[in-house]
Design a protein around this motif. Structure first.
Motif, PDB file in Angstrom:
ATOM      1  N   PRO A 117      43.747  67.495  35.217  1.00  0.00           N
ATOM      2  CA  PRO A 117      44.570  66.298  35.355  1.00  0.00           C
ATOM      3  C   PRO A 117      44.091  65.416  36.517  1.00  0.00           C
ATOM      4  O   PRO A 117      43.560  65.908  37.510  1.00  0.00           O
ATOM      5  N   VAL A 118      44.318  64.131  36.345  1.00  0.00           N
ATOM      6  CA  VAL A 118      44.075  63.179  37.434  1.00  0.00           C
ATOM      7  C   VAL A 118      45.228  63.348  38.423  1.00  0.00           C
ATOM      8  O   VAL A 118      46.396  63.238  38.049  1.00  0.00           O
ATOM      9  N   VAL A 119      44.890  63.629  39.683  1.00  0.00           N
ATOM     10  CA  VAL A 119      45.916  63.810  40.715  1.00  0.00           C
ATOM     11  C   VAL A 119      45.930  62.672  41.725  1.00  0.00           C
ATOM     12  O   VAL A 119      46.859  62.560  42.516  1.00  0.00           O
ATOM     13  N   ASP A 120      44.901  61.831  41.687  1.00  0.00           N
ATOM     14  CA  ASP A 120      44.850  60.677  42.584  1.00  0.00           C
ATOM     15  C   ASP A 120      43.973  59.618  41.937  1.00  0.00           C
ATOM     16  O   ASP A 120      42.985  59.938  41.262  1.00  0.00           O
ATOM     17  N   MET A 121      44.355  58.372  42.120  1.00  0.00           N
ATOM     18  CA  MET A 121      43.564  57.269  41.598  1.00  0.00           C
ATOM     19  C   MET A 121      43.746  56.061  42.511  1.00  0.00           C
ATOM     20  O   MET A 121      44.864  55.780  42.948  1.00  0.00           O
ATOM     21  N   ARG A 122      42.649  55.390  42.762  1.00  0.00           N
ATOM     22  CA  ARG A 122      42.701  54.159  43.556  1.00  0.00           C
ATOM     23  C   ARG A 122      41.950  53.073  42.806  1.00  0.00           C
ATOM     24  O   ARG A 122      40.922  53.333  42.181  1.00  0.00           O
ATOM     25  N   VAL A 123      42.479  51.860  42.899  1.00  0.00           N
ATOM     26  CA  VAL A 123      41.835  50.704  42.281  1.00  0.00           C
ATOM     27  C   VAL A 123      41.820  49.580  43.300  1.00  0.00           C
ATOM     28  O   VAL A 123      42.846  49.285  43.928  1.00  0.00           O
ATOM     29  N   LYS A 124      40.674  48.964  43.470  1.00  0.00           N
ATOM     30  CA  LYS A 124      40.521  47.799  44.358  1.00  0.00           C
ATOM     31  C   LYS A 124      40.108  46.626  43.482  1.00  0.00           C
ATOM     32  O   LYS A 124      39.026  46.633  42.884  1.00  0.00           O
ATOM     33  N   TYR A 125      40.986  45.650  43.372  1.00  0.00           N
ATOM     34  CA  TYR A 125      40.714  44.469  42.548  1.00  0.00           C
ATOM     35  C   TYR A 125      39.998  43.436  43.406  1.00  0.00           C
ATOM     36  O   TYR A 125      40.580  42.869  44.320  1.00  0.00           O
ATOM     37  N   VAL A 126      38.733  43.222  43.109  1.00  0.00           N
ATOM     38  CA  VAL A 126      37.918  42.310  43.911  1.00  0.00           C
ATOM     39  C   VAL A 126      37.999  40.897  43.345  1.00  0.00           C
ATOM     40  O   VAL A 126      38.274  39.946  44.067  1.00  0.00           O
ATOM     41  N   ARG A 127      37.756  40.765  42.048  1.00  0.00           N
ATOM     42  CA  ARG A 127      37.839  39.492  41.339  1.00  0.00           C
ATOM     43  C   ARG A 127      38.465  39.759  39.967  1.00  0.00           C
ATOM     44  O   ARG A 127      38.259  40.814  39.399  1.00  0.00           O
ATOM     45  N   PRO A 128      39.184  38.787  39.417  1.00  0.00           N
ATOM     46  CA  PRO A 128      39.823  39.032  38.118  1.00  0.00           C
ATOM     47  C   PRO A 128      38.821  39.006  36.964  1.00  0.00           C
ATOM     48  O   PRO A 128      37.808  38.308  37.016  1.00  0.00           O
ATOM     49  N   CYS A 129      39.120  39.770  35.936  1.00  0.00           N
ATOM     50  CA  CYS A 129      38.389  39.698  34.672  1.00  0.00           C
ATOM     51  C   CYS A 129      39.148  38.715  33.783  1.00  0.00           C
ATOM     52  O   CYS A 129      40.381  38.697  33.775  1.00  0.00           O
ATOM     53  N   THR A 130      38.422  37.915  33.012  1.00  0.00           N
ATOM     54  CA  THR A 130      39.036  36.853  32.220  1.00  0.00           C
ATOM     55  C   THR A 130      38.616  36.931  30.753  1.00  0.00           C
ATOM     56  O   THR A 130      37.640  37.603  30.410  1.00  0.00           O
ATOM     57  N   PHE A 131      39.336  36.217  29.922  1.00  0.00           N
ATOM     58  CA  PHE A 131      39.115  36.235  28.477  1.00  0.00           C
ATOM     59  C   PHE A 131      37.650  35.936  28.130  1.00  0.00           C
ATOM     60  O   PHE A 131      37.044  35.017  28.658  1.00  0.00           O
ATOM     61  N   GLY A 132      37.106  36.757  27.236  1.00  0.00           N
ATOM     62  CA  GLY A 132      35.747  36.559  26.739  1.00  0.00           C
ATOM     63  C   GLY A 132      34.654  37.086  27.649  1.00  0.00           C
ATOM     64  O   GLY A 132      33.486  37.107  27.255  1.00  0.00           O
ATOM     65  N   GLN A 133      35.011  37.507  28.824  1.00  0.00           N
ATOM     66  CA  GLN A 133      34.019  38.005  29.785  1.00  0.00           C
ATOM     67  C   GLN A 133      33.486  39.362  29.329  1.00  0.00           C
ATOM     68  O   GLN A 133      34.245  40.219  28.881  1.00  0.00           O
ATOM     69  N   ASN A 134      32.197  39.533  29.436  1.00  0.00           N
ATOM     70  CA  ASN A 134      31.578  40.828  29.158  1.00  0.00           C
ATOM     71  C   ASN A 134      31.457  41.587  30.469  1.00  0.00           C
ATOM     72  O   ASN A 134      30.894  41.067  31.434  1.00  0.00           O
TER      73      ASN A 134
ATOM     74  N   ASP B 226      33.685  57.890  40.950  1.00  0.00           N
ATOM     75  CA  ASP B 226      33.753  56.510  41.399  1.00  0.00           C
ATOM     76  C   ASP B 226      33.518  55.591  40.213  1.00  0.00           C
ATOM     77  O   ASP B 226      32.735  55.919  39.303  1.00  0.00           O
ATOM     78  N   TYR B 227      34.164  54.425  40.242  1.00  0.00           N
ATOM     79  CA  TYR B 227      34.036  53.444  39.171  1.00  0.00           C
ATOM     80  C   TYR B 227      33.653  52.091  39.748  1.00  0.00           C
ATOM     81  O   TYR B 227      34.109  51.729  40.834  1.00  0.00           O
ATOM     82  N   LEU B 228      32.836  51.383  39.008  1.00  0.00           N
ATOM     83  CA  LEU B 228      32.487  50.013  39.352  1.00  0.00           C
ATOM     84  C   LEU B 228      32.537  49.188  38.083  1.00  0.00           C
ATOM     85  O   LEU B 228      31.893  49.533  37.083  1.00  0.00           O
ATOM     86  N   ILE B 229      33.324  48.124  38.113  1.00  0.00           N
ATOM     87  CA  ILE B 229      33.357  47.169  37.012  1.00  0.00           C
ATOM     88  C   ILE B 229      32.664  45.913  37.504  1.00  0.00           C
ATOM     89  O   ILE B 229      33.004  45.377  38.563  1.00  0.00           O
ATOM     90  N   SER B 230      31.676  45.476  36.725  1.00  0.00           N
ATOM     91  CA  SER B 230      30.926  44.281  37.112  1.00  0.00           C
ATOM     92  C   SER B 230      30.765  43.362  35.916  1.00  0.00           C
ATOM     93  O   SER B 230      30.879  43.780  34.760  1.00  0.00           O
ATOM     94  N   ASP B 231      30.508  42.091  36.202  1.00  0.00           N
ATOM     95  CA  ASP B 231      30.207  41.125  35.157  1.00  0.00           C
ATOM     96  C   ASP B 231      28.829  41.465  34.598  1.00  0.00           C
ATOM     97  O   ASP B 231      27.864  41.577  35.360  1.00  0.00           O
TER      98      ASP B 231
ATOM     99  N   LYS C 290      26.706  39.785  32.826  1.00  0.00           N
ATOM    100  CA  LYS C 290      25.684  38.734  32.927  1.00  0.00           C
ATOM    101  C   LYS C 290      25.197  38.522  34.362  1.00  0.00           C
ATOM    102  O   LYS C 290      24.008  38.463  34.619  1.00  0.00           O
ATOM    103  N   THR C 291      26.133  38.470  35.312  1.00  0.00           N
ATOM    104  CA  THR C 291      25.760  38.126  36.690  1.00  0.00           C
ATOM    105  C   THR C 291      25.620  39.334  37.602  1.00  0.00           C
ATOM    106  O   THR C 291      25.042  39.227  38.683  1.00  0.00           O
ATOM    107  N   GLY C 292      26.201  40.457  37.203  1.00  0.00           N
ATOM    108  CA  GLY C 292      26.199  41.638  38.071  1.00  0.00           C
ATOM    109  C   GLY C 292      27.256  41.585  39.166  1.00  0.00           C
ATOM    110  O   GLY C 292      27.343  42.499  39.979  1.00  0.00           O
ATOM    111  N   GLN C 293      28.048  40.518  39.191  1.00  0.00           N
ATOM    112  CA  GLN C 293      29.065  40.365  40.226  1.00  0.00           C
ATOM    113  C   GLN C 293      30.102  41.479  40.153  1.00  0.00           C
ATOM    114  O   GLN C 293      30.608  41.813  39.088  1.00  0.00           O
ATOM    115  N   LYS C 294      30.413  42.079  41.299  1.00  0.00           N
ATOM    116  CA  LYS C 294      31.413  43.140  41.389  1.00  0.00           C
ATOM    117  C   LYS C 294      32.797  42.552  41.129  1.00  0.00           C
ATOM    118  O   LYS C 294      33.177  41.543  41.740  1.00  0.00           O
ATOM    119  N   LEU C 295      33.545  43.187  40.222  1.00  0.00           N
ATOM    120  CA  LEU C 295      34.881  42.720  39.883  1.00  0.00           C
ATOM    121  C   LEU C 295      35.968  43.683  40.344  1.00  0.00           C
ATOM    122  O   LEU C 295      36.995  43.263  40.861  1.00  0.00           O
TER     123      LEU C 295
END
Length: 135
Positions: A56-73, A90-95, A97-102
């Protein structure tokens, strides 16, 4: 360490009334990448179940750097950072096309013996051996 990535295109149903991805959907994005990572090490949920342990997941953290928007890959990458005493991913969500950290974050999962419900303070020996053979 071992990593896996998945891609997602932001859909209308991911959005909140402010037209950005609703914060709770990031957990699902993390889960998709975590399953790809677990597939890569051949220890996804069916293999966990067959081994006699649940994680089971016993801890989770999320840091929202930039928003994700409609149609974005976006690309979601999960990287296994710890495995001896727990699974820290660890997780990293990035755009894509640009590689920008989200968004970034992590989850911690611990081994629990299915039959007794007892939490282990160290990952099972077979799992540690499996991981050491991969890294």
């Amino acid at each position: 360490m071992i990593s896996a990535s998945v891609s997602e295109t932001i859909q209308f149903y991911h959005l909140d009334p402010m037209n950005v991805v609703w914060h709770g959907n990031y957990v699902q994005f993390f889960e998709n990448a975590r399953c790809a990572l677990l597939d890569q090490i051949d220890y996804n949920y069916p293999q966990m179940d067959a081994s006699g342990y649940v994680w089971p997941v016993v801890d989770m953290r999320v840091k929202y750097v930039r928003p994700c928007t409609f149609g974005q890959n976006i690309t979601i990458t999960a990287t296994l950072r710890e495995y001896e005493n727990r699974l820290k991913i660890d997780y990293l969500i990035s755009d894509t096309k640009t590689g920008q950290k989200l968004t970034k974050g992590f989850t911690i999962q611990v081994a629990v013996e299915k039959s007794s419900g007892e939490m282990l303070y160290r990952s099972p020996d077979f799992f540690i051996a499996k991981m050491e053979a991969l890294v």
